[in-house]
Write a protein that holds these residues in place. Structure first.
Motif, short mmCIF file in Angstrom:
data_model
loop_
_atom_site.label_atom_id
_atom_site.label_comp_id
_atom_site.label_asym_id
_atom_site.label_seq_id
_atom_site.Cartn_x
_atom_site.Cartn_y
_atom_site.Cartn_z
N ASN A 20 0.83 -1.20 0.00
CA ASN A 20 0.00 0.00 0.00
C ASN A 20 0.87 1.26 0.00
O ASN A 20 0.62 2.20 -0.75
N TRP A 21 1.91 1.29 0.83
CA TRP A 21 2.79 2.46 0.86
C TRP A 21 3.55 2.62 -0.45
O TRP A 21 3.81 3.75 -0.89
N VAL A 40 1.12 4.25 -2.76
CA VAL A 40 0.96 5.66 -2.39
C VAL A 40 2.16 6.46 -2.90
O VAL A 40 2.01 7.53 -3.49
N ASP A 45 -4.05 5.05 -2.68
CA ASP A 45 -4.18 4.36 -1.40
C ASP A 45 -5.16 3.20 -1.57
O ASP A 45 -6.38 3.41 -1.64
N TYR A 102 -5.31 -0.09 9.07
CA TYR A 102 -4.09 0.66 9.35
C TYR A 102 -3.54 0.34 10.74
O TYR A 102 -2.33 0.19 10.91
#
Length: 67
Positions: free
Chosen positions: A18-19, A22, A28, A45
Motif C-alpha cells: 500500500n505504501w 501511495v 491508497d 491501518y
C-alpha cells in the motif's frame, strides 16, 4: 505463535505494498477498498502498524537462534 507470525507478516506486506502504491502513484489501496478513513480502513491501518511493531521482535528471536 507461528500463526501470529504469518498473520503479522502478511499484514505488514499488505502495508508495504500500500505504501509503495501511495509513493509511486498516489493511490491508497486500503482507502479505495474500504473508504477514506472509514472505521474498517482505520482498523486495517492499526493492524498493519501493530504487525510492524510485533515483527520488530524477530530481531531478538534471530539473535537467540544464532547464539
Amino acid at each position: 505463535m507461528k500463526g501470529l507470525d504469518y498473520t503479522a507478516l502478511v499484514l505488514t506486506i499488505i502495508g508495504a505494498i500500500n505504501w509503495g502504491l501511495v509513493g509511486l502513484f498516489k493511490f491508497d489501496l486500503v482507502a479505495f477498498l474500504f473508504g477514506n478513513l472509514s472505521w474498517f480502513s482505520r482498523l486495517v491501518y492499526i493492524l498493519v502498524g501493530l504487525s510492524g511493531l510485533y515483527l520488530c521482535t524477530f530481531f531478538s528471536r534471530l539473535a537467540d537462534n544464532n547464539a
